[in-house]
Design a protein around this motif. Structure first.
Motif, PDB file in Angstrom:
ATOM      1  N   VAL A   2       0.827  -1.248   0.135  1.00  0.00           N
ATOM      2  CA  VAL A   2      -0.006   0.003   0.195  1.00  0.00           C
ATOM      3  C   VAL A   2       0.819   0.960  -0.004  1.00  0.00           C
ATOM      4  CG1 VAL A   2      -1.748   1.407   1.454  1.00  0.00           C
ATOM      5  CG2 VAL A   2      -1.752  -1.153   1.081  1.00  0.00           C
ATOM      6  N   GLN A   3       0.388   2.351  -0.861  1.00  0.00           N
ATOM      7  CA  GLN A   3       1.182   3.479  -0.803  1.00  0.00           C
ATOM      8  C   GLN A   3       0.377   4.611  -0.386  1.00  0.00           C
ATOM      9  OE1 GLN A   3       1.015   1.315  -3.914  1.00  0.00           O
ATOM     10  NE2 GLN A   3       2.613   0.378  -3.130  1.00  0.00           N
ATOM     11  N   LEU A   4       1.061   5.547   0.188  1.00  0.00           N
ATOM     12  CA  LEU A   4       0.103   6.823   0.628  1.00  0.00           C
ATOM     13  C   LEU A   4       1.093   8.104   0.295  1.00  0.00           C
ATOM     14  CD1 LEU A   4      -0.618   6.314   4.385  1.00  0.00           C
ATOM     15  CD2 LEU A   4      -1.865   5.595   2.579  1.00  0.00           C
ATOM     16  N   VAL A   5       0.329   8.874  -0.509  1.00  0.00           N
ATOM     17  CA  VAL A   5       1.058   9.925  -1.314  1.00  0.00           C
ATOM     18  C   VAL A   5       0.348  11.410  -0.755  1.00  0.00           C
ATOM     19  CG1 VAL A   5       1.567  11.174  -3.516  1.00  0.00           C
ATOM     20  CG2 VAL A   5       1.529   8.651  -3.404  1.00  0.00           C
ATOM     21  N   ALA A  23      -3.487  10.240  -0.462  1.00  0.00           N
ATOM     22  CA  ALA A  23      -4.436   9.232  -1.298  1.00  0.00           C
ATOM     23  C   ALA A  23      -3.665   8.053  -1.012  1.00  0.00           C
ATOM     24  CB  ALA A  23      -4.107   9.692  -2.713  1.00  0.00           C
ATOM     25  N   ALA A  24      -4.505   7.038  -0.756  1.00  0.00           N
ATOM     26  CA  ALA A  24      -3.919   5.656  -0.493  1.00  0.00           C
ATOM     27  C   ALA A  24      -4.388   5.034  -1.964  1.00  0.00           C
ATOM     28  CB  ALA A  24      -4.617   5.167   0.603  1.00  0.00           C
ATOM     29  N   SER A  25      -3.276   3.976  -2.454  1.00  0.00           N
ATOM     30  CA  SER A  25      -3.562   3.084  -3.341  1.00  0.00           C
ATOM     31  C   SER A  25      -2.787   1.739  -3.090  1.00  0.00           C
ATOM     32  CB  SER A  25      -2.985   3.677  -4.604  1.00  0.00           C
ATOM     33  OG  SER A  25      -1.419   4.050  -4.427  1.00  0.00           O
ATOM     34  N   GLY A  26      -3.009   0.795  -3.913  1.00  0.00           N
ATOM     35  CA  GLY A  26      -2.322  -0.503  -3.822  1.00  0.00           C
ATOM     36  C   GLY A  26      -3.476  -1.499  -3.568  1.00  0.00           C
ATOM     37  N   SER A  27      -2.766  -2.453  -2.771  1.00  0.00           N
ATOM     38  CA  SER A  27      -3.541  -3.824  -2.473  1.00  0.00           C
ATOM     39  C   SER A  27      -4.602  -3.608  -1.165  1.00  0.00           C
ATOM     40  CB  SER A  27      -2.582  -4.903  -2.061  1.00  0.00           C
ATOM     41  OG  SER A  27      -1.606  -5.249  -3.096  1.00  0.00           O
ATOM     42  N   ASN A  74     -10.457   6.698  -1.446  1.00  0.00           N
ATOM     43  CA  ASN A  74      -9.276   6.447  -0.459  1.00  0.00           C
ATOM     44  C   ASN A  74      -8.365   7.531  -0.260  1.00  0.00           C
ATOM     45  OD1 ASN A  74     -10.295   3.878  -0.478  1.00  0.00           O
ATOM     46  ND2 ASN A  74      -8.742   2.867  -1.933  1.00  0.00           N
ATOM     47  N   THR A  75      -8.976   8.723  -0.133  1.00  0.00           N
ATOM     48  CA  THR A  75      -8.485   9.978   0.208  1.00  0.00           C
ATOM     49  C   THR A  75      -8.678  10.542   1.410  1.00  0.00           C
ATOM     50  OG1 THR A  75      -8.017  10.244  -2.116  1.00  0.00           O
ATOM     51  CG2 THR A  75      -7.768  12.112  -0.619  1.00  0.00           C
ATOM     52  N   GLY A 109       2.716   7.705   5.225  1.00  0.00           N
ATOM     53  CA  GLY A 109       3.128   8.451   4.024  1.00  0.00           C
ATOM     54  C   GLY A 109       4.606   8.743   4.375  1.00  0.00           C
ATOM     55  N   GLN A 110       5.251   9.687   3.384  1.00  0.00           N
ATOM     56  CA  GLN A 110       6.459  10.299   3.282  1.00  0.00           C
ATOM     57  C   GLN A 110       6.577  11.573   4.141  1.00  0.00           C
ATOM     58  OE1 GLN A 110       4.771  10.621   0.703  1.00  0.00           O
ATOM     59  NE2 GLN A 110       4.735  12.548   0.067  1.00  0.00           N
ATOM     60  N   GLY A 111       5.747  12.053   4.183  1.00  0.00           N
ATOM     61  CA  GLY A 111       5.502  13.404   5.041  1.00  0.00           C
ATOM     62  C   GLY A 111       5.443  14.718   4.087  1.00  0.00           C
TER      63      GLY A 111
END
Length: 118
Positions: A2-5, A23-27, A74-75, A109-111
């Protein structure tokens, strides 16, 4: 995976406003909760707000910040009004998700940097 941007950080004057997005994406099968934390220089990461079954805020941001979610995207958003210099920090998105592997997992997320200064 899962990625959070995150996006929306920046420099703003005291009393100003910013809107953060994550925004969350992935599995992802479903999302239990999404929220925001922040970390100022030399300090520990602290809770800001979360949106799940309930919405909760840190006392320091109540009445100034509003968290909201768009479940279809998913945001999660954080509308920050009445910003103060002490709100300066790196803001991190957090998500508590049920993945396609039927596992409950937590992601960061990366911040994004928020600086409140005149």
């Amino acid at each position: 995976q899962v990625q959070l941007v995150e996006s929306g950080g920046g420099l703003v004057q005291p009393g100003g406003s910013l809107r953060l997005s994550c925004a969350a994406s992935g599995s992802i099968l479903s999302i239990y909760a999404m929220g925001w934390y922040r970390q100022a220089p030399g300090k520990q990461r602290e809770f800001v707000a979360t949106s799940g079954g309930m919405t909760n805020y840190a006392d320091s941001v109540k009445g100034r910040f509003t968290i909201s979610r768009d479940n279809a995207k998913n945001t999660v958003y954080l509308q920050m009004n009445g910003l103060k210099p002490e709100d300066t920090a790196v803001y991190y998105c957090n998500a508590d998700v049920l993945t396609t592997r039927r596992a409950r997992e937590n992601y960061w997320g990366q911040g994004t940097q928020v600086t409140v200064s005149s």
